[in-house]
Structure formats: structure tokens, C-alpha cells
Design a protein around this motif. Structure first.
Motif, PDB file in Angstrom:
ATOM      1  N   ASP A  46       0.858  -1.187   0.000  1.00  0.00           N
ATOM      2  CA  ASP A  46       0.000   0.000   0.000  1.00  0.00           C
ATOM      3  C   ASP A  46       0.885   1.225   0.000  1.00  0.00           C
ATOM      4  N   GLN A  47       0.765   2.050  -1.033  1.00  0.00           N
ATOM      5  CA  GLN A  47       1.618   3.231  -1.136  1.00  0.00           C
ATOM      6  C   GLN A  47       1.157   4.380  -0.265  1.00  0.00           C
ATOM      7  N   VAL A  48      -0.051   4.288   0.297  1.00  0.00           N
ATOM      8  CA  VAL A  48      -0.514   5.315   1.226  1.00  0.00           C
ATOM      9  C   VAL A  48      -0.130   4.863   2.619  1.00  0.00           C
ATOM     10  N   VAL A  49       0.911   5.454   3.164  1.00  0.00           N
ATOM     11  CA  VAL A  49       1.426   5.043   4.465  1.00  0.00           C
ATOM     12  C   VAL A  49       0.825   5.919   5.549  1.00  0.00           C
ATOM     13  N   LYS A  50       0.121   5.295   6.478  1.00  0.00           N
ATOM     14  CA  LYS A  50      -0.531   6.020   7.553  1.00  0.00           C
ATOM     15  C   LYS A  50       0.360   6.004   8.789  1.00  0.00           C
ATOM     16  N   GLY A  51       0.676   7.192   9.295  1.00  0.00           N
ATOM     17  CA  GLY A  51       1.479   7.251  10.497  1.00  0.00           C
ATOM     18  C   GLY A  51       2.842   6.626  10.266  1.00  0.00           C
ATOM     19  N   LYS A  52       3.193   5.655  11.112  1.00  0.00           N
ATOM     20  CA  LYS A  52       4.494   5.007  11.008  1.00  0.00           C
ATOM     21  C   LYS A  52       4.373   3.565  10.524  1.00  0.00           C
ATOM     22  N   ASN A  53       3.363   3.270   9.771  1.00  0.00           N
ATOM     23  CA  ASN A  53       3.146   1.897   9.311  1.00  0.00           C
ATOM     24  C   ASN A  53       3.684   1.676   7.902  1.00  0.00           C
ATOM     25  N   ILE A  54       4.424   0.602   7.726  1.00  0.00           N
ATOM     26  CA  ILE A  54       4.872   0.154   6.413  1.00  0.00           C
ATOM     27  C   ILE A  54       4.449  -1.291   6.278  1.00  0.00           C
ATOM     28  N   LYS A  55       3.871  -1.656   5.152  1.00  0.00           N
ATOM     29  CA  LYS A  55       3.494  -3.055   4.943  1.00  0.00           C
ATOM     30  C   LYS A  55       3.850  -3.467   3.524  1.00  0.00           C
ATOM     31  N   GLY A  56       4.284  -4.715   3.400  1.00  0.00           N
ATOM     32  CA  GLY A  56       4.661  -5.191   2.090  1.00  0.00           C
ATOM     33  C   GLY A  56       5.149  -6.623   2.144  1.00  0.00           C
ATOM     34  N   ILE A  57       5.728  -7.061   1.035  1.00  0.00           N
ATOM     35  CA  ILE A  57       6.226  -8.420   0.907  1.00  0.00           C
ATOM     36  C   ILE A  57       7.751  -8.381   0.841  1.00  0.00           C
ATOM     37  N   ILE A  58       8.403  -9.193   1.686  1.00  0.00           N
ATOM     38  CA  ILE A  58       9.850  -9.312   1.608  1.00  0.00           C
ATOM     39  C   ILE A  58      10.181 -10.582   0.818  1.00  0.00           C
ATOM     40  N   TYR A  59      11.099 -10.453  -0.129  1.00  0.00           N
ATOM     41  CA  TYR A  59      11.506 -11.562  -0.993  1.00  0.00           C
ATOM     42  C   TYR A  59      12.937 -11.975  -0.652  1.00  0.00           C
ATOM     43  N   PHE A  60      13.137 -13.289  -0.524  1.00  0.00           N
ATOM     44  CA  PHE A  60      14.442 -13.816  -0.163  1.00  0.00           C
ATOM     45  C   PHE A  60      15.128 -14.477  -1.353  1.00  0.00           C
ATOM     46  N   GLN A  61      16.422 -14.661  -1.186  1.00  0.00           N
ATOM     47  CA  GLN A  61      17.211 -15.232  -2.266  1.00  0.00           C
ATOM     48  C   GLN A  61      16.793 -16.671  -2.592  1.00  0.00           C
ATOM     49  N   ASP A  62      16.181 -17.357  -1.608  1.00  0.00           N
ATOM     50  CA  ASP A  62      15.766 -18.745  -1.843  1.00  0.00           C
ATOM     51  C   ASP A  62      14.355 -18.846  -2.421  1.00  0.00           C
ATOM     52  N   ASN A  63      13.831 -17.711  -2.933  1.00  0.00           N
ATOM     53  CA  ASN A  63      12.513 -17.644  -3.594  1.00  0.00           C
ATOM     54  C   ASN A  63      11.324 -17.750  -2.642  1.00  0.00           C
ATOM     55  N   THR A  64      11.537 -17.627  -1.342  1.00  0.00           N
ATOM     56  CA  THR A  64      10.414 -17.543  -0.400  1.00  0.00           C
ATOM     57  C   THR A  64      10.069 -16.076  -0.178  1.00  0.00           C
ATOM     58  N   SER A  65       8.859 -15.840   0.319  1.00  0.00           N
ATOM     59  CA  SER A  65       8.430 -14.463   0.588  1.00  0.00           C
ATOM     60  C   SER A  65       7.469 -14.443   1.775  1.00  0.00           C
ATOM     61  N   TYR A  66       7.461 -13.329   2.480  1.00  0.00           N
ATOM     62  CA  TYR A  66       6.616 -13.181   3.660  1.00  0.00           C
ATOM     63  C   TYR A  66       5.996 -11.790   3.670  1.00  0.00           C
ATOM     64  N   PHE A  67       4.793 -11.712   4.230  1.00  0.00           N
ATOM     65  CA  PHE A  67       4.190 -10.392   4.465  1.00  0.00           C
ATOM     66  C   PHE A  67       4.747  -9.840   5.772  1.00  0.00           C
ATOM     67  N   ILE A  68       5.068  -8.555   5.764  1.00  0.00           N
ATOM     68  CA  ILE A  68       5.563  -7.912   6.972  1.00  0.00           C
ATOM     69  C   ILE A  68       4.884  -6.569   7.157  1.00  0.00           C
ATOM     70  N   LYS A  69       4.590  -6.247   8.392  1.00  0.00           N
ATOM     71  CA  LYS A  69       4.110  -4.912   8.716  1.00  0.00           C
ATOM     72  C   LYS A  69       4.963  -4.364   9.838  1.00  0.00           C
ATOM     73  N   TYR A  70       5.451  -3.159   9.638  1.00  0.00           N
ATOM     74  CA  TYR A  70       6.278  -2.492  10.635  1.00  0.00           C
ATOM     75  C   TYR A  70       5.534  -1.252  11.123  1.00  0.00           C
ATOM     76  N   GLY A  71       5.369  -1.132  12.429  1.00  0.00           N
ATOM     77  CA  GLY A  71       4.696   0.045  12.970  1.00  0.00           C
ATOM     78  C   GLY A  71       3.867  -0.303  14.182  1.00  0.00           C
ATOM     79  N   ASP A  72       2.643   0.210  14.226  1.00  0.00           N
ATOM     80  CA  ASP A  72       1.754   0.014  15.370  1.00  0.00           C
ATOM     81  C   ASP A  72       0.933  -1.250  15.156  1.00  0.00           C
ATOM     82  N   VAL A  73       1.442  -2.383  15.621  1.00  0.00           N
ATOM     83  CA  VAL A  73       0.826  -3.657  15.269  1.00  0.00           C
ATOM     84  C   VAL A  73       0.206  -4.410  16.448  1.00  0.00           C
ATOM     85  N   LEU A  74       0.275  -3.871  17.661  1.00  0.00           N
ATOM     86  CA  LEU A  74      -0.204  -4.606  18.834  1.00  0.00           C
ATOM     87  C   LEU A  74      -1.670  -5.003  18.709  1.00  0.00           C
ATOM     88  N   LYS A  75      -2.520  -4.072  18.254  1.00  0.00           N
ATOM     89  CA  LYS A  75      -3.945  -4.374  18.107  1.00  0.00           C
ATOM     90  C   LYS A  75      -4.150  -5.512  17.114  1.00  0.00           C
TER      91      LYS A  75
END
Length: 300
Positions: A46-75
Motif C-alpha cells: 500500500d503506497q498510502v502510508v498512515k502514520g508510522k506503518n509500512i506493509k509489504g512483501i519481503i523476498y528472499f534469495q531462496d525464492n520464499t516471501s513473507y508479508f511484513i508490517k512495521y509500525g503500530d501492530v499490537l492491536k
């Protein structure tokens, strides 16, 4: 190497990671140490970043990928725990600003090809989600009333979809059909459902990003999502589900509010669902055709 995430500059991360390979970022080092393998790319969902939140997919050299969200995630962590892997599962909540979901290497993300079968699956999945058991969720209607949201339709003139004359001739009809009561209900609603908050895996749609989850009317939640299908060359909303004109009206009103808010913050709205919701409302209320300079950008 211990990384203090509190000291990470969010703007620096965002500038380095959007659509690029990872470069010398503390977050990169932290995640590579956590997974014990090399990250080669980060794809912003999502290119619209609210506050301090970043979310996206991280891609690894072994062709695996994970969703990650950095920011206010406790809720959201609490929501995922209540989900118990019914709609999505998470691996870890760490440090305490990072949420990592399971290996999603096989998942299909935006953009989707909205076939009749995929639309049918989506409607089933979102209705199943609405019946899940959650505790202590706020109600959509109460949130809306508390925020005292106002709809400024002048943004339609500013964006040149309609003229001032069109607005004067049609505004009274629009206002008569604004019914906030259709927000009421006890269904579980995602609250921020759009095409970049879902993924397709094993012939089902799954949902992510639950920081606005609430109780409400699942039909309105569905109505709010239909324009995203339309934007990707899918059918117009009323071809998918038959809803009263009040739904088209309130969905368009929500987009009007969002357009105004984004304009004030000088943020580009990805996709601009107003190009689908405005003509939907016009058809539903049988208003006169739009006559602005950019009326040809509206979907039919």
C-alpha cells in the motif's frame, strides 16, 4: 546484532525500500538475522502510508516471501490470535513493532483477474469472515458518528468530474439518500478492505491488516469493496450484488470524503475508486450524466 527499532527512521526506510532492492537499512539487518537468509527485495503493498506503518512483501534469495508490517501492530496481533489461523496466520510479533505473517510465496497478490468464479469465492470468504467470533470490537456507526465526518461534494468539481451546475442540480437528491443507518449491524467487518489487503491462496481469499476491524453491516463492507473489482476491468457493482441505492450513495460519499482528505494532505489516491463509485451512485439515483472535463475517466 541487536537492533533498536525505536531508533529506525521510518522515512529513510520508506525511501530505500519502495520498489527497490534493500540497501543498508537497520530493518534489513534485523530481518535477515531473524530469518537467517538474504533479503533481495521489498515490495510495498500500500503506497498510502498512515502514520508510522509500512506493509509489504519481503523476498528472499531462496525464492520464499513473507508479508511484513512495521509500525503500530499490537492491536492486530490480538486480532490474529483470535483468528486462530482461520483467515490468515502470523509467525511472530517482535520487538514490539514488527508483525510477520507465514510463508506466502505461493499467494497471489494485487492485481487480480476478477472472473465470475473468483468473485463468488470472495463473497463467500468475506461472509464467512463476518461470522467469526471476536470480542470488544467497536461499531462502525458509532465510530462514524464520533468522528463527525462531513461530505464535501465540491471535491467532485475540483477534480473536474462534474461542473458546479451539475452539483447544484443533483446535490439535494444525493443528500436525501444518505442513510448512515446502513452502517449498523453486528457482523465482523474488516474496516479497511481494499484490493491490497487481500491475497489469494489455495482457492480462497485471505485478509490482512486488521487495525480498523469493527462490527457493522457486512453488505456495506461488500459494497465498499465492489469498486475495486470494477477498477480492474471487473463488472460494475450492481451486476455483482443487488443493493438499495443508499449503498451506492454512501459508498460514493465515503470516497468523496477520502478524496478531500487526501487532497488536503497532498497524497495521491492509488486507483481512485471515485471513478467507479461516482457513476455507480449516478446510475443508482438516476442522476443526470456527469459533465465535467474529466467525466470520460469515469467507469461505466
Amino acid at each position: 546484532m541487536k537492533i533498536n527499532l525505536k531508533q529506525i527512521n521510518i522515512e529513510t526506510i520508506k525511501n530505500k525500500l519502495i520498489g527497490q532492492e534493500f540497501k543498508d537499512s537497520n530493518l534489513l539487518i534485523y530481518l535477515q538475522n531473524f530469518f537467517e537468509k538474504r533479503i533481495i527485495k521489498f515490495e510495498m503493498i500500500d503506497q498510502v502510508v498512515k502514520g508510522k506503518n509500512i506493509k509489504g512483501i519481503i523476498y528472499f534469495q531462496d525464492n520464499t516471501s513473507y508479508f511484513i508490517k512495521y509500525g503500530d501492530v499490537l492491536k492486530e496481533v490480538n486480532i490474529y490470535k483470535q483468528l486462530k489461523n482461520k483467515c490468515c496466520s502470523f509467525i511472530k510479533y517482535i520487538d514490539p513493532d514488527i508483525l510477520i505473517l507465514k510463508d506466502l510465496s505461493e499467494a497471489k497478490w494485487y492485481p487480480f483477474i476478477w472472473t465470475k468464479e473468483k468473485i463468488k469465492i470472495f463473497l463467500k470468504n468475506i461472509k464467512d469472515f463476518s461470522k467469526l467470533n471476536f470480542s470488544n470490537l467497536p461499531h462502525a456507526y458509532e465510530i462514524f458518528k464520533k468522528n463527525k465526518t462531513k461530505f464535501n461534494f465540491e471535491i467532485l468539481v475540483i477534480e473536474k468530474y462534474v461542473t458546479e451546475r451539475w452539483l447544484q442540480n443533483n446535490l439535494s437528491i444525493i443528500k436525501k439518500n444518505i442513510n448512515l443507518n446502513i452502517l449498523k449491524g453486528d457482523d465482523v467487518c474488516h474496516g479497511d478492505l481494499h484490493d491490497k489487503n487481500i491475497y489469494f491462496l489455495n482457492n480462497n481469499f485471505y485478509f490482512i491488516d486488521f487495525d480498523q476491524i469493527r462490527r457493522g453491516n457486512i453488505n456495506f463492507q461488500i459494497a465498499r469493496f465492489l469498486p475495486y473489482i470494477n477498477l480492474l476491468n471487473g463488472p460494475i457493482p450492481e451486476k455483482i450484488i443487488n443493493l438499495d441505492p443508499e449503498y451506492a450513495t454512501l459508498v460514493c460519499c465515503m470516497d468523496v470524503y477520502q478524496c478531500k482528505e487526501m487532497q488536503e494532505k497532498n497524497i495521491l489516491i492509488p486507483g481512485k475508486t471515485i471513478t467507479s463509485t461516482l457513476p455507480w451512485m449516478i446510475r443508482a439515483l438516476k442522476l443526470t450524466p456527469p459533465d465535467g472535463e474529466k467525466a470520460d475517466l469515469l467507469l461505466n
